[in-house]
Design a protein around this motif. Structure first.
Motif, PDB file in Angstrom:
ATOM      1  N   ILE A 109     -14.653  -6.961  29.865  1.00  0.00           N
ATOM      2  CA  ILE A 109     -15.270  -6.855  30.672  1.00  0.00           C
ATOM      3  C   ILE A 109     -16.331  -5.829  31.033  1.00  0.00           C
ATOM      4  O   ILE A 109     -17.285  -4.951  31.803  1.00  0.00           O
ATOM      5  N   GLY A 110     -15.030  -4.263  31.157  1.00  0.00           N
ATOM      6  CA  GLY A 110     -15.818  -3.715  31.197  1.00  0.00           C
ATOM      7  C   GLY A 110     -17.003  -2.376  30.797  1.00  0.00           C
ATOM      8  O   GLY A 110     -17.931  -2.222  30.624  1.00  0.00           O
ATOM      9  N   THR A 111     -16.647  -3.595  29.046  1.00  0.00           N
ATOM     10  CA  THR A 111     -17.904  -3.072  28.098  1.00  0.00           C
ATOM     11  C   THR A 111     -19.347  -4.106  28.601  1.00  0.00           C
ATOM     12  O   THR A 111     -20.735  -3.387  28.799  1.00  0.00           O
ATOM     13  N   LEU A 112     -18.308  -4.628  28.924  1.00  0.00           N
ATOM     14  CA  LEU A 112     -19.875  -5.668  29.976  1.00  0.00           C
ATOM     15  C   LEU A 112     -20.963  -5.214  30.637  1.00  0.00           C
ATOM     16  O   LEU A 112     -22.019  -4.902  30.680  1.00  0.00           O
ATOM     17  N   GLY A 119     -28.939  -0.626  31.982  1.00  0.00           N
ATOM     18  CA  GLY A 119     -29.731  -1.606  31.726  1.00  0.00           C
ATOM     19  C   GLY A 119     -29.623  -2.420  31.083  1.00  0.00           C
ATOM     20  O   GLY A 119     -30.568  -3.336  30.577  1.00  0.00           O
ATOM     21  N   GLY A 120     -28.864  -2.990  30.622  1.00  0.00           N
ATOM     22  CA  GLY A 120     -28.911  -3.694  29.031  1.00  0.00           C
ATOM     23  C   GLY A 120     -28.459  -3.658  27.524  1.00  0.00           C
ATOM     24  O   GLY A 120     -28.581  -2.289  27.635  1.00  0.00           O
ATOM     25  N   GLY A 121     -27.545  -4.480  26.811  1.00  0.00           N
ATOM     26  CA  GLY A 121     -28.031  -3.666  25.980  1.00  0.00           C
ATOM     27  C   GLY A 121     -26.488  -5.031  25.400  1.00  0.00           C
ATOM     28  O   GLY A 121     -26.547  -5.928  25.172  1.00  0.00           O
ATOM     29  N   THR A 122     -26.455  -4.143  23.954  1.00  0.00           N
ATOM     30  CA  THR A 122     -25.763  -4.921  23.133  1.00  0.00           C
ATOM     31  C   THR A 122     -24.832  -3.697  21.917  1.00  0.00           C
ATOM     32  O   THR A 122     -25.551  -2.599  21.973  1.00  0.00           O
ATOM     33  N   ARG A 123     -24.089  -4.341  21.880  1.00  0.00           N
ATOM     34  CA  ARG A 123     -22.631  -3.295  21.731  1.00  0.00           C
ATOM     35  C   ARG A 123     -21.783  -4.489  20.469  1.00  0.00           C
ATOM     36  O   ARG A 123     -21.127  -5.603  20.613  1.00  0.00           O
ATOM     37  N   THR A 137     -27.384  -8.597  29.246  1.00  0.00           N
ATOM     38  CA  THR A 137     -28.408  -8.827  29.503  1.00  0.00           C
ATOM     39  C   THR A 137     -29.154  -8.709  30.224  1.00  0.00           C
ATOM     40  O   THR A 137     -28.275  -9.480  31.341  1.00  0.00           O
ATOM     41  N   THR A 138     -31.090  -8.988  31.201  1.00  0.00           N
ATOM     42  CA  THR A 138     -30.835 -10.261  32.476  1.00  0.00           C
ATOM     43  C   THR A 138     -30.591 -11.096  32.085  1.00  0.00           C
ATOM     44  O   THR A 138     -30.633 -12.000  33.180  1.00  0.00           O
ATOM     45  N   ASP A 139     -31.030 -12.043  30.834  1.00  0.00           N
ATOM     46  CA  ASP A 139     -30.905 -13.380  30.803  1.00  0.00           C
ATOM     47  C   ASP A 139     -29.392 -13.884  30.266  1.00  0.00           C
ATOM     48  O   ASP A 139     -29.744 -14.924  30.119  1.00  0.00           O
ATOM     49  N   GLU A 140     -29.186 -12.797  29.864  1.00  0.00           N
ATOM     50  CA  GLU A 140     -27.756 -13.482  28.754  1.00  0.00           C
ATOM     51  C   GLU A 140     -26.359 -12.408  29.448  1.00  0.00           C
ATOM     52  O   GLU A 140     -26.292 -11.386  29.640  1.00  0.00           O
TER      53      GLU A 140
END
Length: 176
Positions: A109-112, A119-123, A137-140
């Motif tokens: 949850i902290g990472t999300l 600004g969003g992204g993937t980790r 992201t703004t969509d997901e």
């Protein structure tokens, strides 16, 4: 209302606290007995102490029983107190699993939340040979885990070690 119910002794708050403190200390001494037997002893003793207190007072009734540790030794003297405590081990293992899962969820949850803040992204995170993909992201907002079996094995190993330590499994040889 019957005369028995009207004349029944009801200890005051101070007497209840004294009695329950004594029973708590006694319960600690009876911890090696099977749960049902310990509860039965405490229930019977609580009833007898209350009956005696109606005649002499709670302080005198408890003083007449003596030290709770010595009284507990009298009840547990014939039992084998050196055996493992499987119930305690199972409770501790369950708590360990809950704590580990909670910490992993808090990390995810902290990472999300961090990803959303920047600004969003993937980790992609690897832990215990499992790979977690966190997307915000703004969509997901999602979490995907692959290769979960080794991580479950590590979790099982952690719970097994906690179970063995808290159940005092080394006492198994002494209990026979």
């Amino acid at each position: 209302m019957s005369t028995t119910a009207r004349n029944r002794y009801r200890p005051g708050l101070g007497d209840l606290i004294r009695r329950e403190w004594y029973m708590t200390r006694l319960d600690w001494g009876l911890r090696n007995l099977p749960t049902g037997e310990g509860r039965r002893i405490l229930r019977d003793l609580r009833r007898d102490v209350t009956a005696t207190a109606s005649e002499t007072g709670m302080r005198e009734a408890l003083a007449g029983l003596g030290d709770p540790g010595i009284l507990a030794e009298g009840y547990t003297g014939g039992t084998d107190a050196a055996g493992p405590r499987y119930g305690t081990g199972a409770m501790a293992a369950g708590a360990a699993i809950c704590i580990v899962v909670f910490l992993l969820m808090a990390y995810a949850i902290g990472t999300l939340d961090t990803l959303q803040y920047v600004g969003g992204g993937t980790r992609i995170v690897s832990l215990w040979w499992a790979e977690a993909t966190l997307v915000s992201t703004t969509d997901e907002i999602s979490l995907g885990i692959t290769n979960l079996l080794p991580a479950l094995g590590v979790l099982a190993a952690i719970s097994a070690v906690v179970f063995l330590l808290f159940s005092r499994i080394w006492r198994l040889g002494r209990s026979r």
